[in-house]
Design a protein around this motif. Sequence first.
Motif, PDB file in Angstrom:
ATOM      1  N   PHE A   1       0.842  -1.194   0.000  1.00  0.00           N
ATOM      2  CA  PHE A   1       0.000   0.000   0.000  1.00  0.00           C
ATOM      3  C   PHE A   1       0.886   1.256   0.000  1.00  0.00           C
ATOM      4  N   GLY A   2       1.927   1.191   0.809  1.00  0.00           N
ATOM      5  CA  GLY A   2       2.876   2.303   0.851  1.00  0.00           C
ATOM      6  C   GLY A   2       3.530   2.493  -0.498  1.00  0.00           C
ATOM      7  N   PHE A   3       3.896   1.392  -1.116  1.00  0.00           N
ATOM      8  CA  PHE A   3       4.518   1.437  -2.430  1.00  0.00           C
ATOM      9  C   PHE A   3       3.578   2.095  -3.448  1.00  0.00           C
ATOM     10  N   ARG A   4       2.313   1.705  -3.346  1.00  0.00           N
ATOM     11  CA  ARG A   4       1.297   2.245  -4.241  1.00  0.00           C
ATOM     12  C   ARG A   4       1.184   3.775  -4.076  1.00  0.00           C
ATOM     13  N   LEU A   5       1.128   4.218  -2.836  1.00  0.00           N
ATOM     14  CA  LEU A   5       1.055   5.662  -2.579  1.00  0.00           C
ATOM     15  C   LEU A   5       2.283   6.370  -3.141  1.00  0.00           C
ATOM     16  N   PHE A   6       3.444   5.722  -2.956  1.00  0.00           N
ATOM     17  CA  PHE A   6       4.694   6.297  -3.440  1.00  0.00           C
ATOM     18  C   PHE A   6       4.646   6.465  -4.959  1.00  0.00           C
ATOM     19  N   VAL A   7       4.172   5.422  -5.647  1.00  0.00           N
ATOM     20  CA  VAL A   7       4.064   5.504  -7.117  1.00  0.00           C
ATOM     21  C   VAL A   7       3.127   6.641  -7.513  1.00  0.00           C
ATOM     22  N   TYR A   8       1.962   6.757  -6.831  1.00  0.00           N
ATOM     23  CA  TYR A   8       1.030   7.839  -7.151  1.00  0.00           C
ATOM     24  C   TYR A   8       1.700   9.194  -6.971  1.00  0.00           C
ATOM     25  N   PHE A   9       2.440   9.313  -5.876  1.00  0.00           N
ATOM     26  CA  PHE A   9       3.102  10.586  -5.583  1.00  0.00           C
ATOM     27  C   PHE A   9       4.098  10.944  -6.681  1.00  0.00           C
ATOM     28  N   ILE A  10       4.928   9.964  -7.063  1.00  0.00           N
ATOM     29  CA  ILE A  10       5.929  10.214  -8.104  1.00  0.00           C
ATOM     30  C   ILE A  10       5.261  10.517  -9.446  1.00  0.00           C
ATOM     31  N   VAL A  11       4.174   9.804  -9.724  1.00  0.00           N
ATOM     32  CA  VAL A  11       3.464  10.047 -10.987  1.00  0.00           C
ATOM     33  C   VAL A  11       2.935  11.479 -11.029  1.00  0.00           C
ATOM     34  N   ILE A  12       2.339  11.935  -9.936  1.00  0.00           N
ATOM     35  CA  ILE A  12       1.807  13.299  -9.898  1.00  0.00           C
ATOM     36  C   ILE A  12       2.934  14.310 -10.107  1.00  0.00           C
ATOM     37  N   LEU A  13       4.053  14.063  -9.418  1.00  0.00           N
ATOM     38  CA  LEU A  13       5.201  14.957  -9.546  1.00  0.00           C
ATOM     39  C   LEU A  13       5.715  14.970 -10.984  1.00  0.00           C
ATOM     40  N   HIS A  14       5.862  13.798 -11.556  1.00  0.00           N
ATOM     41  CA  HIS A  14       6.356  13.665 -12.921  1.00  0.00           C
ATOM     42  C   HIS A  14       5.401  14.334 -13.896  1.00  0.00           C
ATOM     43  N   PHE A  15       4.110  14.100 -13.706  1.00  0.00           N
ATOM     44  CA  PHE A  15       3.124  14.641 -14.618  1.00  0.00           C
ATOM     45  C   PHE A  15       3.123  16.166 -14.577  1.00  0.00           C
ATOM     46  N   SER A  16       3.188  16.727 -13.350  1.00  0.00           N
ATOM     47  CA  SER A  16       3.158  18.194 -13.285  1.00  0.00           C
ATOM     48  C   SER A  16       4.455  18.787 -13.824  1.00  0.00           C
ATOM     49  N   ALA A  17       5.587  18.098 -13.606  1.00  0.00           N
ATOM     50  CA  ALA A  17       6.856  18.593 -14.155  1.00  0.00           C
ATOM     51  C   ALA A  17       6.791  18.615 -15.673  1.00  0.00           C
ATOM     52  N   THR A  18       6.299  17.513 -16.252  1.00  0.00           N
ATOM     53  CA  THR A  18       6.208  17.438 -17.705  1.00  0.00           C
ATOM     54  C   THR A  18       5.317  18.547 -18.243  1.00  0.00           C
ATOM     55  N   LEU A  19       4.188  18.750 -17.570  1.00  0.00           N
ATOM     56  CA  LEU A  19       3.245  19.771 -18.006  1.00  0.00           C
ATOM     57  C   LEU A  19       3.871  21.165 -17.957  1.00  0.00           C
ATOM     58  N   LYS A  20       4.549  21.464 -16.844  1.00  0.00           N
ATOM     59  CA  LYS A  20       5.153  22.800 -16.683  1.00  0.00           C
ATOM     60  C   LYS A  20       6.222  23.043 -17.733  1.00  0.00           C
ATOM     61  N   ILE A  21       7.035  22.009 -17.979  1.00  0.00           N
ATOM     62  CA  ILE A  21       8.108  22.192 -18.943  1.00  0.00           C
ATOM     63  C   ILE A  21       7.549  22.271 -20.355  1.00  0.00           C
ATOM     64  N   PHE A  22       6.478  21.549 -20.600  1.00  0.00           N
ATOM     65  CA  PHE A  22       5.830  21.641 -21.905  1.00  0.00           C
ATOM     66  C   PHE A  22       5.285  23.049 -22.134  1.00  0.00           C
ATOM     67  N   LYS A  23       4.725  23.647 -21.078  1.00  0.00           N
ATOM     68  CA  LYS A  23       4.232  25.026 -21.153  1.00  0.00           C
ATOM     69  C   LYS A  23       5.363  25.991 -21.491  1.00  0.00           C
ATOM     70  N   LEU A  24       6.506  25.787 -20.813  1.00  0.00           N
ATOM     71  CA  LEU A  24       7.675  26.627 -21.083  1.00  0.00           C
ATOM     72  C   LEU A  24       8.096  26.490 -22.536  1.00  0.00           C
ATOM     73  N   TYR A  25       8.106  25.234 -22.995  1.00  0.00           N
ATOM     74  CA  TYR A  25       8.482  24.940 -24.371  1.00  0.00           C
ATOM     75  C   TYR A  25       7.565  25.698 -25.337  1.00  0.00           C
ATOM     76  N   LEU A  26       6.251  25.661 -25.056  1.00  0.00           N
ATOM     77  CA  LEU A  26       5.300  26.362 -25.919  1.00  0.00           C
ATOM     78  C   LEU A  26       5.515  27.863 -25.866  1.00  0.00           C
ATOM     79  N   LYS A  27       5.825  28.370 -24.685  1.00  0.00           N
ATOM     80  CA  LYS A  27       6.039  29.804 -24.515  1.00  0.00           C
ATOM     81  C   LYS A  27       7.160  30.281 -25.443  1.00  0.00           C
ATOM     82  N   PHE A  28       8.215  29.477 -25.501  1.00  0.00           N
ATOM     83  CA  PHE A  28       9.345  29.882 -26.330  1.00  0.00           C
ATOM     84  C   PHE A  28       9.103  29.652 -27.821  1.00  0.00           C
TER      85      PHE A  28
END
Lengths: 174, 106
Positions: free
Chosen positions: A141-168
């Motif tokens: 269960f802990g592992f599962r929560l950890f994966v969710y946490f990393i996925v959220i972090l990864h997803f938001s990082a990708t989104l933010k950097i994609f936004k930056l990419y579009l801005k430029f």
Amino acid sequence: MISQHKLFFAWNEDKEMDYLQKMARKGYIFHHTNFFNYYFEEKEPESINYAADFKGFDKMPEEEYLQLFEDAGWTMVCRYGAWYYFKNMDMDALLYNDYHSVQNKYKKLLLFLLIVGLPLYYQLFIFLPRMSNEALTGFLFGFRLFVYFIVILHFSATLKIFKLYLKFSKNIHE
Amino acid sequence: MKQNLFSPITESMYYILLSLSEPLHGYGIIKKVEEMSQGRLKLAPGTLYGALTNLENNKLIISVGVDPENIRRKLYKITDSGVDLIQIEIKRLEELLRNGKKVYYD
């Protein structure tokens, strides 16, 4: 050597560089970083221009890459993963002289995130659904929560950097 | 005019290709471009690095050895397809300039 705990992400690199500059002006000269810790040496206060570059998976060897930056006035301070921290005594010096190449840097970063993200999304969509029901407590269960946490972090990082990419890409530079 | 899918290229790319009519290393390119543009264009190392990798991957430039004084400085030169590209760019830029002048200066 003193260290400070700071959280900066790739999409607010400017804030990170401002922080290093401010520290240098107080006499804390940036030495190296690892996992959200920044290490400084206590010296004379100085004005130092800092910049970070993401090298990615390019085939150019590191020695040639560093020599090029060094010749142009940028000395490497430290390396953290594929990120290289440079310093320059010229406060007006830039690492990139057009938006096109800044955009290229974020493209490399997105590619990197995509590649490291693949096993993560494999966990989320293939591995985790299969082990459902049996594992809602304990380690799994802990592992599962950890994966969710990393996925959220990864997803938001990708989104933010994609936004930056579009801005430029919204400039009218040729 | 012959089509070239690399066209249009950025100003930095244009000047890098132009400077590589002779073998030069990275810093040599920076200095030559600064000189050709009379100090206006100062290539930054990140931009130059990205451009060199890109141009080499697309076989528009080729590595022709190293600087005898420092082997960590690789020397590059333009290839035949690089020359094709820059000639197409020169014609294209001429056209842009001609039309611009026609509208605003004639």
